[in-house]
Write an enzyme that holds these catalytic residues in place. Structure first.
Site, PDB file in Angstrom:
ATOM      1  CE  LYS A 189       7.794 -10.951   6.021  1.00 29.50           C
ATOM      2  NZ  LYS A 189       7.320  -9.975   4.758  1.00 29.50           N
ATOM      3  CG  HIS A 316       2.244  -4.400   3.514  1.00 26.32           C
ATOM      4  ND1 HIS A 316       2.828  -3.227   3.880  1.00 26.32           N
ATOM      5  CD2 HIS A 316       3.374  -5.331   3.563  1.00 26.32           C
ATOM      6  CE1 HIS A 316       4.051  -3.334   4.377  1.00 26.32           C
ATOM      7  NE2 HIS A 316       4.287  -4.607   4.100  1.00 26.32           N
TER       8      HIS A 316
END
Length: 418
Positions: A189, A316
């Site tokens: 991330k 996701h």
């Protein structure tokens, strides 16, 4: 088989201080657990978001479900649509694209669809994957999901992961995940630090884990120009580049120059986005999510669409518990066109609401449960504790921005873009 009662339980569970473009995770993540209680003692489980806005919409549907047949999913969609007419949720944390009435209906319906499919499976004595057409794979691959993070929440002791802000610390975080779960793909991330620092992090991971496919997701924190530059610098290193820049138009410009496919869960978030995105060749990988794509069957329909246009498919993840993981495993197993390992936040949690043992990671994959339904059982005591945590923590929505300002006064999300 008729529904007799529906029990909605808001829950919270501890979440580490994970960093992203919008700020930092608060001490607790919020989820909702639904139990659809039917005739013959059958109970179906579902899990989804737990913020006050979502719970408010779910509560509009709950009173309308008594007497409905769990096998009538089109009828379920009609009930949800009627109950939510004119209501639009908002993407408060800014990480999964905007909301519309269509997306609001899809996300609320998905919670109940999963619970109804779980109930159907228990009634028929078959796993949910069988109800979705049967398994295309016996186990579902997942990716390590790395975050930059602070060492502890404000006022708390350092957690077991410690601080992760340097490439060396990032490699240490990845080694722990790979050793404990056997992940064979790694995702970072990004959007937290200057792009050059995050490129260094990816390069450090590539050196430490040769042969592991790598991804980075800056949540649209970069300009088109920066995205192209990073794509060039990481040519041959990344499996795919996820949401480097905002919008279909921006993604299309990057895709023209990038050697690796671009992935998204931000600029293509409902079926209405598919035509313009695919026409513009903006993405090469779509990250599905049954929580906001309209459930498990619509996820399969999405897969067929992606395969028809030569677009890859992955999954996701947001902070979740075991009911959601079980649903992800079943729909992924029954979806042949799943071309990349799925995301999961599973390693970041320390508690759950399901009985242990049903879902295990072996070499980065979770075997599809063979028991009826989702193959899991609720742990009533754990559910009660998680609800108590929800009441005690006092949170009503995810707000990474405001929490970040306790570390950095005046912090604003990276809307100016790198």
């Amino acid at each position: 088989m008729k529904i007799e009662d529906v029990v909605l339980t808001p829950v919270a569970f501890a979440d580490p201080p994970l960093l992203n473009v919008m700020g930092v995770h608060e001490p607790f993540a919020l989820r909702s657990v639904v139990q659809v209680r039917c005739e013959d003692g059958v109970v179906g489980l579902g899990e989804s978001y737990g913020d006050a806005a979502f719970l408010g919409e779910v509560r509009k549907v709950v009173p309308e479900l008594a007497g409905h047949d769990v096998f009538d999913l089109p009828g379920l969609k009609r009930i949800v649509t009627k109950a939510l007419a004119g209501t639009v949720l908002t993407d408060a944390h800014g990480l999964i694209g905007g909301f519309s009435i269509r997306k609001t209906i899809a996300s609320v319906y998905a919670l109940f669809e999963v619970a109804c499919l779980d109930a159907q499976g228990h009634y028929l004595g078959r796993p949910v994957a069988d109800l979705l057409g049967g398994k295309a794979r016996d186990a579902v691959d997942f990716s390590a999901y790395l975050f930059y993070k602070y060492g502890a929440h404000i006022g708390a002791q350092e957690d077991s992961w410690g601080e992760v802000v340097t490439p060396e610390q990032l490699v240490g975080e990845a080694k722990r995940m790979v050793e404990e779960y056997g992940f064979r793909s790694i995702k970072l991330k990004g959007g937290v630090f200057e792009p050059a620092q995050e490129v260094d992090g990816i390069r450090a991971l590539a050196e430490a884990f040769p042969g592991h496919p790598l991804r980075i997701d800056p949540n649209a924190a970069w300009t088109v120009e920066t995205s192209i530059r990073v794509a060039e610098e990481l040519d041959g290193v990344l499996e795919y580049l996820e949401d480097p820049t905002p919008g279909i138009e921006g993604m299309a410009k990057v895709a023209e120059r990038a050697s690796m496919p671009l992935a998204t869960n931000m600029c293509v978030v409902n079926f209405g986005d598919i035509e313009p995105a695919f026409r513009a060749r903006a993405i090469g990988v779509l990250l599905s999510d049954h929580h906001f794509w309209g459930g498990m069957r619509d996820t399969q329909a999405l897969s067929v669409t992606c395969e028809s246009f030569g677009v890859g498919l992955s999954m996701h993840s947001n902070s979740h518990l075991g009911i959601s993981l079980a649903a992800m495993v079943h729909v992924a197993a029954a979806t042949p066109h799943l071309t990349y390992a799925c995301d999961t936040h599973w390693p970041w949690k320390t508690a759950d609401v399901i009985a242990p043992g049903a879902l295990e990671f072996v070499e980065g994959a979770v075997k599809v449960p063979e028991k009826p339904g989702l193959g899991i059982e609720i742990d009533p005591d754990a559910l009660a504790r998680a609800h108590e945590d929800f009441v005690r923590c006092g949170l009503t929505k995810r707000d990474d921005v405001t929490y970040m300002r306790q570390w950095t006064p005046g912090f604003e999300p990276n809307t100016a873009r790198w």
